[in-house]
Design a protein around this motif. Structure first.
Motif, short mmCIF file in Angstrom:
data_model
loop_
_atom_site.label_atom_id
_atom_site.label_comp_id
_atom_site.label_asym_id
_atom_site.label_seq_id
_atom_site.Cartn_x
_atom_site.Cartn_y
_atom_site.Cartn_z
N LEU A 128 -9.11 -0.82 4.69
CA LEU A 128 -7.96 -1.27 3.90
C LEU A 128 -7.07 -0.09 3.52
N ASN A 129 -7.66 1.11 3.43
CA ASN A 129 -6.84 2.29 3.13
C ASN A 129 -5.81 2.54 4.23
N VAL A 130 -6.21 2.26 5.47
CA VAL A 130 -5.29 2.44 6.60
C VAL A 130 -4.12 1.47 6.48
N VAL A 131 -4.43 0.21 6.12
CA VAL A 131 -3.38 -0.79 5.96
C VAL A 131 -2.44 -0.41 4.82
N ALA A 132 -3.03 0.01 3.70
CA ALA A 132 -2.21 0.41 2.55
C ALA A 132 -1.33 1.61 2.88
N HIS A 133 -1.90 2.57 3.60
CA HIS A 133 -1.14 3.76 4.00
C HIS A 133 0.01 3.38 4.92
N LYS A 134 -0.22 2.42 5.80
CA LYS A 134 0.82 1.96 6.72
C LYS A 134 1.99 1.36 5.95
N TYR A 135 1.71 0.51 4.96
CA TYR A 135 2.77 -0.09 4.15
C TYR A 135 3.50 0.98 3.33
N ALA A 136 2.74 1.92 2.78
CA ALA A 136 3.34 2.97 1.97
C ALA A 136 4.27 3.85 2.81
N LYS A 137 3.82 4.17 4.01
CA LYS A 137 4.62 5.02 4.90
C LYS A 137 5.91 4.32 5.31
N GLY A 139 7.45 2.22 3.47
CA GLY A 139 8.22 1.92 2.27
C GLY A 139 8.16 0.46 1.86
N GLU A 140 7.21 -0.29 2.39
CA GLU A 140 7.08 -1.71 2.06
C GLU A 140 6.14 -1.89 0.87
N THR A 141 6.60 -1.44 -0.28
CA THR A 141 5.73 -1.44 -1.47
C THR A 141 5.38 -2.85 -1.94
N LYS A 142 6.23 -3.84 -1.63
CA LYS A 142 5.95 -5.20 -2.06
C LYS A 142 4.74 -5.80 -1.35
N LYS A 143 4.36 -5.20 -0.22
CA LYS A 143 3.21 -5.70 0.54
C LYS A 143 1.91 -4.98 0.17
N MET A 144 1.99 -4.02 -0.75
CA MET A 144 0.80 -3.24 -1.10
C MET A 144 -0.29 -4.09 -1.75
N PHE A 145 0.11 -5.23 -2.34
CA PHE A 145 -0.89 -6.07 -3.00
C PHE A 145 -1.84 -6.72 -1.99
N VAL A 146 -1.40 -6.80 -0.71
CA VAL A 146 -2.23 -7.47 0.30
C VAL A 146 -3.55 -6.72 0.51
N PRO A 147 -3.53 -5.41 0.87
CA PRO A 147 -4.82 -4.71 1.02
C PRO A 147 -5.50 -4.43 -0.32
N ASN A 148 -4.69 -4.11 -1.35
CA ASN A 148 -5.29 -3.70 -2.62
C ASN A 148 -5.88 -4.85 -3.41
#
Length: 264
Positions: A128-137, A139-148
């Protein structure tokens, strides 16, 4: 045990865990405590008095249960809910002492299974860290809730609810047949014991990695180990020796620092 009772108890096993959807304050530190857990199981199964008596015994047993550095010796939520439920299922007609003995047995089984699932959930959460890092990189911060939140909670729920349902269902079936030994096969119990010993060693290693900052700290640890193992001192006696040693170290070190200041 009825199916709705199995589902409710398994749900509480999840809710009483670290990082559940209700948060650690309501979950791990409230619903995960033996007294609260035993009350919940007692209400669900219709025998609050026996459940709370068992919960008091388990509360005393697991009073020192902590998770320093992520090291988990026993999964308290699993141990308590499974332990109390098992005692109520198989303890009909037995006295309080015998029921508590049953609770200890089932708590040990539940604690070991929970310990295993704890480590499995940790492993499953790593991607899930990989998915979160992908969204962060991106700039899709609104999708961060999906992995977290979403995926993390799904993994936690699956690792706790599903095994708890299977175990509670097996207990119910074995109770109906009057066969206590059929709940957990011998080879499974042996495997859980071996794995539990490995996890205990891993937990000790994690704790020591946080405590031993300098090489000479290993000598201090070994001194405590020798006092307990070869001199048969209690934990309290070793703690007193450690306090006295710390005071002497502080006084001697302070004296040396004072002499250095006078020399300068």
């Amino acid at each position: 045990m009825q199916i709705y009772q199995i589902i409710l108890i398994a749900l509480f096993v999840y809710l009483g865990s670290i990082g559940s959807i209700v948060g650690n304050t309501i979950g791990w530190y409230t619903l995960g405590r033996p007294l609260v857990a035993s009350l919940a199981v007692g209400i669900i199964m219709g025998d609050v008095q026996t459940a709370v008596l068992v919960g008091i015994a388990l509360q005393i047993m697991y009073m020192g249960n902590v998770t320093p550095g992520g090291a988990v010796a026993w999964d308290l939520s699993y141990a308590t809910y499974i332990g109390v439920a098992g005692a109520l299922v198989f303890g009909k007609g037995l006295d309080t002492t015998q029921v508590i003995g049953l609770a200890v047995v089932f708590a040990g089984i539940g604690g070991l299974i929970g310990q295993i699932m704890w480590n499995i959930s940790y492993a499953l959460n790593l991607p899930l860290n990989v998915v979160a890092h992908k969204y962060a990189k991106a700039g899709e911060t609104k999708k961060m809730f999906v992995p977290n939140l979403v995926l993390g909670q799904l993994i936690g729920f699956a690792c706790r609810f599903i095994p708890a349902v299977i175990l509670l269902t097996s207990m119910t079936a074995a109770s109906a047949q009057g066969d206590f030994a059929s709940i957990i096969p011998g080879w499974v119990t042996t495997a859980l014991g071996i794995f539990g010993g490995m996890m205990a060693a891993l937990g000790m290693g994690i704790i020591l990695s946080f405590l031993l900052k300098k090489k000479y700290h290993i000598a201090i640890f070994l001194i405590g180990f020798i006092l307990v193992t070869y001199f048969n001192l209690s934990t309290m006696a070793v703690a007193v020796v450690a306090i006295l040693a710390a005071v002497l170290y502080y006084v001697i070190n302070s004296g040396l620092e004072a002499k250095k200041g006078e020399t300068i």
